[in-house]
Design an enzyme around this catalytic site. Structure first.
Site, mmCIF file in Angstrom:
data_model
loop_
_atom_site.group_PDB
_atom_site.id
_atom_site.type_symbol
_atom_site.label_atom_id
_atom_site.label_comp_id
_atom_site.label_asym_id
_atom_site.label_seq_id
_atom_site.Cartn_x
_atom_site.Cartn_y
_atom_site.Cartn_z
ATOM 1 N N GLY A 10 0.823 -1.207 0.000
ATOM 2 C CA GLY A 10 0.000 0.000 0.000
ATOM 3 C C GLY A 10 0.854 1.252 0.000
ATOM 4 O O GLY A 10 2.092 1.199 -0.049
ATOM 5 N N PHE A 12 1.500 3.625 2.375
ATOM 6 C CA PHE A 12 2.436 3.731 3.494
ATOM 7 C C PHE A 12 3.463 2.616 3.436
ATOM 8 O O PHE A 12 4.660 2.848 3.639
ATOM 9 C CB PHE A 12 1.703 3.688 4.833
ATOM 10 C CG PHE A 12 2.640 3.551 5.997
ATOM 11 C CD1 PHE A 12 3.261 4.670 6.523
ATOM 12 C CD2 PHE A 12 2.935 2.302 6.539
ATOM 13 C CE1 PHE A 12 4.171 4.549 7.580
ATOM 14 C CE2 PHE A 12 3.833 2.178 7.586
ATOM 15 C CZ PHE A 12 4.448 3.302 8.112
ATOM 16 N N ASP A 33 -2.375 -8.610 -2.325
ATOM 17 C CA ASP A 33 -2.575 -8.082 -3.675
ATOM 18 C C ASP A 33 -1.387 -8.453 -4.562
ATOM 19 O O ASP A 33 -0.337 -7.821 -4.518
ATOM 20 C CB ASP A 33 -2.740 -6.558 -3.616
ATOM 21 C CG ASP A 33 -3.233 -5.964 -4.917
ATOM 22 O OD1 ASP A 33 -2.786 -6.432 -5.989
ATOM 23 O OD2 ASP A 33 -4.054 -5.027 -4.876
ATOM 24 N N ALA A 77 0.387 -2.551 9.001
ATOM 25 C CA ALA A 77 -0.344 -1.472 8.334
ATOM 26 C C ALA A 77 -1.567 -1.965 7.571
ATOM 27 O O ALA A 77 -2.353 -1.158 7.069
ATOM 28 C CB ALA A 77 0.586 -0.731 7.373
ATOM 29 N N LYS A 123 -9.283 8.092 13.631
ATOM 30 C CA LYS A 123 -10.680 7.631 13.670
ATOM 31 C C LYS A 123 -10.943 6.773 14.905
ATOM 32 O O LYS A 123 -12.092 6.558 15.293
ATOM 33 C CB LYS A 123 -11.017 6.828 12.409
ATOM 34 C CG LYS A 123 -10.700 7.524 11.087
ATOM 35 C CD LYS A 123 -11.591 8.707 10.840
ATOM 36 C CE LYS A 123 -11.407 9.264 9.436
ATOM 37 N NZ LYS A 123 -10.064 9.838 9.187
#
Length: 332
Positions: A10, A12, A33, A77, A123
């Site tokens: 990803g 990061f 992925d 992560a 969040k």
């Protein structure tokens, strides 16, 4: 350092891998992925004896244990993050963000990993949606895992930060596409405030927190915040803006980095806030013994309005806007 990064393909993850690869003894990218794996491997051209790509899912503890063989540091992560996806797939989100975190920690303990760092989110502070709730539970799981991890030689901690400017799926990324297509910039609410940092800043903060961690902390950077309307003005001055309203699934007008309840156990330093555990049953030196407690608590109370609501001084906002201006530049 022999490090494994979950979600390593990803935004990061790739930035972190590029930063640590020159000096690391071994780097493992763990992700589900295969397309991102192939593209990242082609871009890096790293020697196979130093760099490995493991196809796997954090829901699979056995696969995590295979990937962590010989590893001394794990940066976790991997997560399901998009608010719309999270809202539509709540059970899958819990399986990845909560149970996956538990799997990562258990695998790390079983393989003798010395340090595990969970990448959390603002969040998680007073969560208003399922993504934030899963990150809050993941933080609790990570912090309290030290009770049985530390005696076995593994320390677990968290970093909690805000939005990453320019990462895939971020508002800057969306606006770039809209500008290229000659479309208006879509805004949920111009008065929403968000905490911002750049990708290099996020990588540097995680790396420095890895060197500081004692087990059980939540490290929070001292970040600037700004209104989305101000951000849009800097990215594309005088460009047409379309207000579309808050997204379904639960969004706050003002994000939070540290809650009011957490401030009573938060140490404030020049570069970061350090949230101590609510309950510590493992042996480690509390940060309050390092001389931060009294001044930190006073500063925490003085900063409470900014930390809790994202309100900031005009000078801090000007600095934040300057960062965005430099970041966006002619490429937007």
């Amino acid at each position: 350092m022999r490090v494994l990064v979950t979600g390593g393909a990803g935004s990061f993850g790739q930035a972190f891998v590029r930063a640590v690869l020159p000096d690391a003894e071994r780097v493992v990218v763990f992700s589900r992925d295969e397309g991102k794996h192939a593209r990242f491997a082609e871009a890096l051209q790293a020697p196979p004896e130093k760099m490995r790509f493991f196809l796997g899912d954090v829901r699979d503890q056995a696969r995590l244990e295979q990937a962590m063989y010989g590893i001394d540091t794990v940066v976790h992560a991997a997560a399901i993050k998009r608010i719309d996806v999270v809202s539509y797939h709540p059970v899958e989100t819990v399986r990845t963000n909560v149970l996956g975190t538990i799997n990562v920690i258990q695998a790390a303990i079983s393989q003798g990993v010395k340090r595990v760092m969970l990448i959390s989110s603002d969040k998680a502070a007073d969560p208003a949606n399922l993504y934030g709730a899963t990150k809050l539970v993941a933080e609790f799981a990570a912090v309290q895992a030290n009770a049985h991890a530390v005696p076995r030689g593994t320390c677990v901690a968290c970093v909690r930060y805000g939005n990453i400017l320019g990462s895939r799926g971020s508002v800057i990324h969306i606006w770039r596409r809209q500008l290229a297509a000659g479309e208006p910039l879509t805004l949920t609410n111009p008065d929403c405030t968000r905490f911002w940092m750049t990708l290099p800043q996020a990588v540097a903060f995680v790396r420095s927190s890895l060197t500081l961690m004692r087990g059980g902390e939540v490290f929070v950077p001292r970040l600037p915040s700004m209104r989305l309307g101000d951000l849009a003005e800097v990215v594309a001055p005088l460009h047409l803006v379309k207000v579309i309203g808050m997204r379904p699934g639960g969004e706050k007008q003002h994000e939070t980095l540290v809650t009011a309840a957490e401030l009573t156990r938060t140490i404030v330093t020049d570069t970061r806030l350090i949230i101590e555990p609510t309950l510590q049953t493992w042996t480690r030196r509390p940060w309050a013994l390092d001389g931060h407690q009294a001044g930190g608590r006073r500063q925490a109370r003085a900063d409470e309005e900014h930390v809790r609501t994202g309100i900031m001084t005009r000078l801090a906002r000007a600095r934040a806007l300057a960062v965005v201006a430099c970041l966006s530049g002619a490429s937007v």
